[in-house]
Design an enzyme around this catalytic site. Sequence first.
Site, PDB file in Angstrom:
ATOM      1  N   TYR A   7     -87.488 -16.170 -17.460  1.00  0.00           N
ATOM      2  CA  TYR A   7     -87.350 -17.599 -17.789  1.00  0.00           C
ATOM      3  C   TYR A   7     -86.266 -18.285 -16.975  1.00  0.00           C
ATOM      4  O   TYR A   7     -86.110 -19.489 -17.075  1.00  0.00           O
ATOM      5  CB  TYR A   7     -87.086 -17.793 -19.293  1.00  0.00           C
ATOM      6  CG  TYR A   7     -85.951 -16.965 -19.846  1.00  0.00           C
ATOM      7  CD1 TYR A   7     -84.626 -17.350 -19.672  1.00  0.00           C
ATOM      8  CD2 TYR A   7     -86.198 -15.774 -20.537  1.00  0.00           C
ATOM      9  CE1 TYR A   7     -83.589 -16.573 -20.165  1.00  0.00           C
ATOM     10  CE2 TYR A   7     -85.171 -14.999 -21.030  1.00  0.00           C
ATOM     11  CZ  TYR A   7     -83.863 -15.402 -20.841  1.00  0.00           C
ATOM     12  OH  TYR A   7     -82.840 -14.628 -21.313  1.00  0.00           O
ATOM     13  N   LYS A   8     -85.493 -17.518 -16.187  1.00  0.00           N
ATOM     14  CA  LYS A   8     -84.435 -18.116 -15.365  1.00  0.00           C
ATOM     15  C   LYS A   8     -85.037 -18.532 -14.021  1.00  0.00           C
ATOM     16  O   LYS A   8     -85.814 -19.475 -13.960  1.00  0.00           O
ATOM     17  CB  LYS A   8     -83.265 -17.141 -15.245  1.00  0.00           C
ATOM     18  CG  LYS A   8     -82.538 -16.960 -16.581  1.00  0.00           C
ATOM     19  CD  LYS A   8     -81.462 -15.888 -16.586  1.00  0.00           C
ATOM     20  CE  LYS A   8     -80.789 -15.816 -17.953  1.00  0.00           C
ATOM     21  NZ  LYS A   8     -80.033 -14.585 -18.169  1.00  0.00           N
ATOM     22  N   ASP A  33     -79.260  -4.814 -13.966  1.00  0.00           N
ATOM     23  CA  ASP A  33     -79.829  -5.993 -14.614  1.00  0.00           C
ATOM     24  C   ASP A  33     -79.998  -7.074 -13.544  1.00  0.00           C
ATOM     25  O   ASP A  33     -79.020  -7.469 -12.891  1.00  0.00           O
ATOM     26  CB  ASP A  33     -78.895  -6.465 -15.738  1.00  0.00           C
ATOM     27  CG  ASP A  33     -79.556  -7.531 -16.607  1.00  0.00           C
ATOM     28  OD1 ASP A  33     -80.345  -8.332 -16.051  1.00  0.00           O
ATOM     29  OD2 ASP A  33     -79.276  -7.560 -17.824  1.00  0.00           O
ATOM     30  N   PHE A  92     -73.003  -9.468 -18.754  1.00  0.00           N
ATOM     31  CA  PHE A  92     -73.380 -10.396 -19.829  1.00  0.00           C
ATOM     32  C   PHE A  92     -73.153  -9.703 -21.176  1.00  0.00           C
ATOM     33  O   PHE A  92     -73.537  -8.543 -21.346  1.00  0.00           O
ATOM     34  CB  PHE A  92     -74.850 -10.769 -19.646  1.00  0.00           C
ATOM     35  CG  PHE A  92     -75.303 -11.904 -20.509  1.00  0.00           C
ATOM     36  CD1 PHE A  92     -74.952 -13.209 -20.200  1.00  0.00           C
ATOM     37  CD2 PHE A  92     -76.087 -11.671 -21.621  1.00  0.00           C
ATOM     38  CE1 PHE A  92     -75.385 -14.263 -20.996  1.00  0.00           C
ATOM     39  CE2 PHE A  92     -76.523 -12.711 -22.416  1.00  0.00           C
ATOM     40  CZ  PHE A  92     -76.172 -14.020 -22.100  1.00  0.00           C
TER      41      PHE A  92
HETATM   42  C1  PLP Z   1     -79.843 -14.137 -19.601  1.00  0.00           C
HETATM   43  C2  PLP Z   1     -79.346 -12.740 -19.752  1.00  0.00           C
HETATM   44  C3  PLP Z   1     -79.670 -11.980 -20.890  1.00  0.00           C
HETATM   45  C4  PLP Z   1     -80.453 -12.561 -22.043  1.00  0.00           C
HETATM   46  O1  PLP Z   1     -81.182 -11.605 -22.722  1.00  0.00           O
HETATM   47  P1  PLP Z   1     -82.402 -12.047 -23.653  1.00  0.00           P
HETATM   48  O2  PLP Z   1     -82.735 -10.850 -24.427  1.00  0.00           O
HETATM   49  O3  PLP Z   1     -83.502 -12.527 -22.760  1.00  0.00           O
HETATM   50  O4  PLP Z   1     -81.923 -13.181 -24.504  1.00  0.00           O
HETATM   51  C5  PLP Z   1     -79.242 -10.660 -20.944  1.00  0.00           C
HETATM   52  N1  PLP Z   1     -78.523 -10.120 -19.928  1.00  0.00           N
HETATM   53  C6  PLP Z   1     -78.174 -10.842 -18.825  1.00  0.00           C
HETATM   54  C7  PLP Z   1     -77.386 -10.203 -17.738  1.00  0.00           C
HETATM   55  C8  PLP Z   1     -78.561 -12.173 -18.729  1.00  0.00           C
HETATM   56  O5  PLP Z   1     -78.184 -12.888 -17.670  1.00  0.00           O
END
Ligand code: PLP
Length: 397
Positions: free
Chosen positions: A209-210, A184, A113
């Site tokens: 939140y997912k 992650d 991500f």
């Molecule tokens: C959803 C997601 C994020 C989002 O990070 P936030 O700080 O919560 O906005 C980061 N890394 C990955 C791999 C994700 O899937």
Amino acid sequence: MTDFTATKAMFHLPPGITYLDGNSLGPLPLAARDRVAGMMVDEWGQMLITGWNRAGWMQAPRRQGDRIARLIGAPTGSVVMGDTLSVKVYQALAAAIDMRPGRNVILSDSGNFPSDLYIAQGLIKSLGRDLELRVVPPEKVAEHITQEVAVLMLTEVDYRSGRLHDMAALTALAHGHGALTLWDLAHSAGAIEVDLTDSGADFAVGCTYKYLNGGPGAPAFIYVAPKHADAAQPALSGWLGHEAPFAFDPDYRPGPGIDRMRVGTPPILQIAALDAALDIWDGVDMRDVRACSVALSSRFIDQVEKHCPDLQLASPRDPAQRGSQVSFRFEHGYAAMQALIAQGVIGDFRAPDIMRFGLTPLYTDMQDVDHAAQTLGRVLDQRLWDRPEFRRRAAVT
Ligand SMILES: *Cc1c(COP(=O)(O)O)cnc(C)c1O
């Protein structure tokens, strides 16, 4: 056996909506409304500042961390909540780099991500050390694990394709070359079986939140393997990670174990919502979730391929190689997703051409999957997407 009819009844699912986007934002657990309202009225309202002690707010990040630990195969006392996932990536990566001073490569993959990669880039800049972020294709990660690598930083399930890394095998390989691992779990926690202890991961982070349904802005979590917990240096040395926050000592001394990964005041309202969401998980066995997710995603692929010949599967066909989402490529994917949402089936879109669908056994069943595939077939057959209002890009896709 987990009773998925019972878990589905525990969510507010708006009538007429089929929700296949729980991989971005889980739906509202019915109990969250009262839990948050109760927290506000009975605790914040009545107790005021004394709530930190009387209602146990101060320990909440550890309590919720222990509940999540069960879902990701981590021991009690190894997970703590707080901040957002991007911040937790920063903390874990900084601590891991610090533990490998003679090495200068952070190895990641192009399926990671962007925020994780951005955080690594920013951290490298501020450390001013000779560090390189090396980004390789997901299927080439193993061959790039060398003695230069300080940290292998990967997202276990690719957010676009749903492709799954072999956490245990890559961790073993990294350790064989003297590197540490940071996993992650954004698309793993609550989605697939994870065993952090068995896989030997050094650090792990994730959001709630997912798949865990903690609500928009719910706090993230961080795991540090117990063998590192008293050695890992916290890069964000906030007062609540101090050994004695209320001694108000001008000098920082890291707290014991995972507590040092706390930074500042925890989001107690969000934690109340998360608490209600995690009650649902208490009755759930992750093996059942995985089995049901595989059945749902396999069925969805069959049905979409039957109804939508123009779409191309972008996820691994072998369920053992994918997480709990399925993605398809389509040139007009953005417009098609908007048209599908207008028909009451919610998924999302990831540039450049990916239509993404999360399969979440807690509140999604076979009928939902069949209905979604049929509706998608109609959107494509009748070119319902081919309208200007469906091409206009919103801020969140
Ligand atoms: C959803 C997601 C994020 C989002 O990070 P936030 O700080 O919560 O906005 C980061 N890394 C990955 C791999 C994700 O899937």
